[in-house]
Design an enzyme around this catalytic site. Structure first.
Site, PDB file in Angstrom:
ATOM      1  CG  ASP A   1      49.712  49.867 -44.133  1.00 52.07           C
ATOM      2  OD1 ASP A   1      49.855  49.167 -45.149  1.00 52.07           O
ATOM      3  OD2 ASP A   1      48.603  50.193 -43.701  1.00 52.07           O
TER       4      ASP A   1
ATOM      5  N   GLY B   1      50.789  46.065 -43.969  1.00 51.32           N
ATOM      6  CA  GLY B   1      49.629  45.191 -44.037  1.00 51.32           C
ATOM      7  C   GLY B   1      49.315  44.531 -42.714  1.00 51.32           C
ATOM      8  N   GLY B   2      50.257  44.581 -41.770  1.00 52.70           N
ATOM      9  CA  GLY B   2      50.058  43.917 -40.482  1.00 52.70           C
ATOM     10  C   GLY B   2      48.788  44.386 -39.784  1.00 52.70           C
TER      11      GLY B   2
ATOM     12  CD  GLN C   1      52.790  46.740 -32.198  1.00 55.01           C
ATOM     13  OE1 GLN C   1      52.127  46.997 -31.202  1.00 55.01           O
ATOM     14  NE2 GLN C   1      52.352  46.999 -33.435  1.00 55.01           N
TER      15      GLN C   1
ATOM     16  N   GLY D   1      50.415  50.079 -32.174  1.00 52.38           N
ATOM     17  CA  GLY D   1      49.672  49.516 -31.048  1.00 52.38           C
ATOM     18  C   GLY D   1      49.074  50.546 -30.113  1.00 52.38           C
TER      19      GLY D   1
ATOM     20  CG  ASP E   1      48.690  57.057 -40.186  1.00 51.59           C
ATOM     21  OD1 ASP E   1      49.527  56.701 -39.337  1.00 51.59           O
ATOM     22  OD2 ASP E   1      47.661  56.397 -40.422  1.00 51.59           O
TER      23      ASP E   1
ATOM     24  CB  CYS F   1      39.177  78.088 -42.945  1.00 44.47           C
ATOM     25  SG  CYS F   1      39.800  76.587 -43.720  1.00 44.47           S
TER      26      CYS F   1
ATOM     27  CB  CYS G   1      39.759  74.841 -46.885  1.00 43.36           C
ATOM     28  SG  CYS G   1      38.005  74.848 -46.506  1.00 43.36           S
TER      29      CYS G   1
ATOM     30  CB  CYS H   1      36.246  78.179 -45.170  1.00 44.53           C
ATOM     31  SG  CYS H   1      35.970  76.810 -44.030  1.00 44.53           S
TER      32      CYS H   1
ATOM     33  CG  HIS I   1      37.133  72.612 -43.220  1.00 40.30           C
ATOM     34  ND1 HIS I   1      37.507  73.929 -43.056  1.00 40.30           N
ATOM     35  CD2 HIS I   1      37.002  72.096 -41.957  1.00 40.30           C
ATOM     36  CE1 HIS I   1      37.592  74.196 -41.755  1.00 40.30           C
ATOM     37  NE2 HIS I   1      37.296  73.102 -41.069  1.00 40.30           N
TER      38      HIS I   1
END
Ligand SMILES: [Zn+2]
Length: 382
Positions: A95, A97-98, A197, A226, A276, A314, A316, A319, A345
């Site tokens: 990103d 940094g804003g 934005q 935003g 994300d 699952c 993972c 699990c 997990h």
């Protein structure tokens, strides 16, 4: 590089705006739609990069603001970028940094040229401009570079949102001028994203998107910023519907900071490609585990003697080997292994959710799949 070559759409869903494709990058090809685990300080909290990879991550995210403050760009340059520093050789987005400046730092002065702020760590004074945001991300060597944007608080007035989006457009133009896509960094091409934005006001969102589109083909993708700042869900999804209508279909759309598993399913149906969110990793450390029927709070006393896995079936590391009772014990005593297993997990849950969505779109079954998922995840009201 022609930025139009970045994204290839393979299948478009017949009943929604969901699309499945791939983004070809020099560090690997990423299947869309996808979720990026967050490695704020150059690490996905508690996990090694090979574990993040094994959980199914294709691309991760790191934070320019944090890496700039600690350990600093001089060290990043010595290492030849953040990939080598942290031992992740796959695609990585940084990103600008804003968002961190506007949410973490104490704001000293915002002007049309940039923003001067005090570090949230020690109060030291710093200044970011659009040009500096690009220069830092050149040093970091991220595959996807974000233009610097202004992120006002979610409850700002329309006038504040309008001024912020216009400044964001000007900063995006300056980022684009500074950014040279023809010059690879550490042997790998970089691509620039700009950030739409405008809050949840359709008029302002349209203005922001149209101004950024006018910057032309040097922009490789569009992020939607935003959002997920406390607005009602209907406003979030109405904004995404508008973005789907306005943004070009042949470039990636990145919805920043969203959201719950149900949010991701609905956003994919509205044509979003990239995500994300801190939820899977942060919630894991608080003992909140994601399952297909909703979240489970492992700290609850009812799990003290529960010998079942967190999620039956699952795949993972948690699990496959351990019970709810054992994880509860580890989380209650803040044992590092508990934080690691819970994080694994939750990330696996998110990354498998994205893989399931890709498979459902490919099979032409996304509508049925998403209805089933939401019904199970949200209960009878879905
Ligand atoms: Zn699991």
């Amino acid at each position: 590089m022609d930025s139009h070559d970045l994204l290839t759409i393979e299948v478009e869903d017949a009943h929604s705006a969901a699309r499945q494709g791939h983004i070809k990058l020099s560090r690997g090809t990423v299947a869309t739609p996808f979720f990026m685990p967050i490695g704020t300080y150059g690490a996905v909290k508690t996990l090694a990069p090979w574990e993040v990879r094994e959980l199914g991550a294709q691309m991760i995210l790191s934070n320019t603001y944090h890496l700039y403050l600690r350990p600093g760009m001089d060290l990043m340059a010595q290492f030849g970028g953040v990939h080598k520093f942290m031992g992740w050789d796959g695609p990585l987005l940084t990103d600008s940094g804003g968002f961190q400046i506007f949410s973490l730092a104490s704001l000293r002065k915002l002007d049309d040229d940039g923003v001067t702020f005090r570090s949230h760590l020690n109060g030291s004074l710093h200044r970011f401009t659009p040009e500096k945001a690009i220069d830092m991300q050149r040093v970091l060597g991220s595959d996807f570079v974000m233009a610097l944007d202004e992120c006002p608080p979610g409850d700002s007035s329309a006038a504040v949102w309008q001024a912020a989006l216009e400044r964001t457009t000007n900063w995006a133009r300056r980022c684009l001028e500074r950014f040279d896509a023809t010059e690879p960094r550490y042997g790998h091409p970089q691509s620039l994203f700009c950030i739409v934005q405008g809050g949840t006001d359709p008029k302002l969102r349209r203005q922001s998107a149209e101004e950024l589109l006018a910057l032309g083909s040097g922009v490789s993708g569009y992020a939607i910023g935003g959002l997920a700042v406390g607005e009602p869900k209907e406003a979030l999804f109405a904004t995404l519907e508008l973005m789907n209508a306005l943004l070009p279909g042949d470039k990636p759309r990145y919805l920043m900071g969203v959201g719950t598993p149900a949010d991701l399913v609905r956003a994919v149906a509205l044509g979003m490609d990239m995500f994300d969110c801190v939820l899977p990793t942060r919630n894991a450390r608080n003992g909140q585990l994601f399952t297909p029927t909703g979240t489970l709070n492992i700290r609850n006393a009812r799990y003290r003697t529960d010998l079942e896995p967190v999620q039956a079936g699952c795949d993972c590391p948690l699990c496959l080997r351990f019970s709810r009772a054992y994880l509860r014990h580890l989380i209650m005593i803040r044992e590092v292994l508990g934080l690691r297993l819970a994080t694994a997990h939750n990330l696996r849950f998110y990354l498998r959710l994205m893989a399931d969505m890709r498979a459902a779109i490919q099979a032409g079954q996304f509508r049925d799949w998403s209805q089933d998922f939401l019904r199970q995840y949200e209960g009878e009201q879905a």
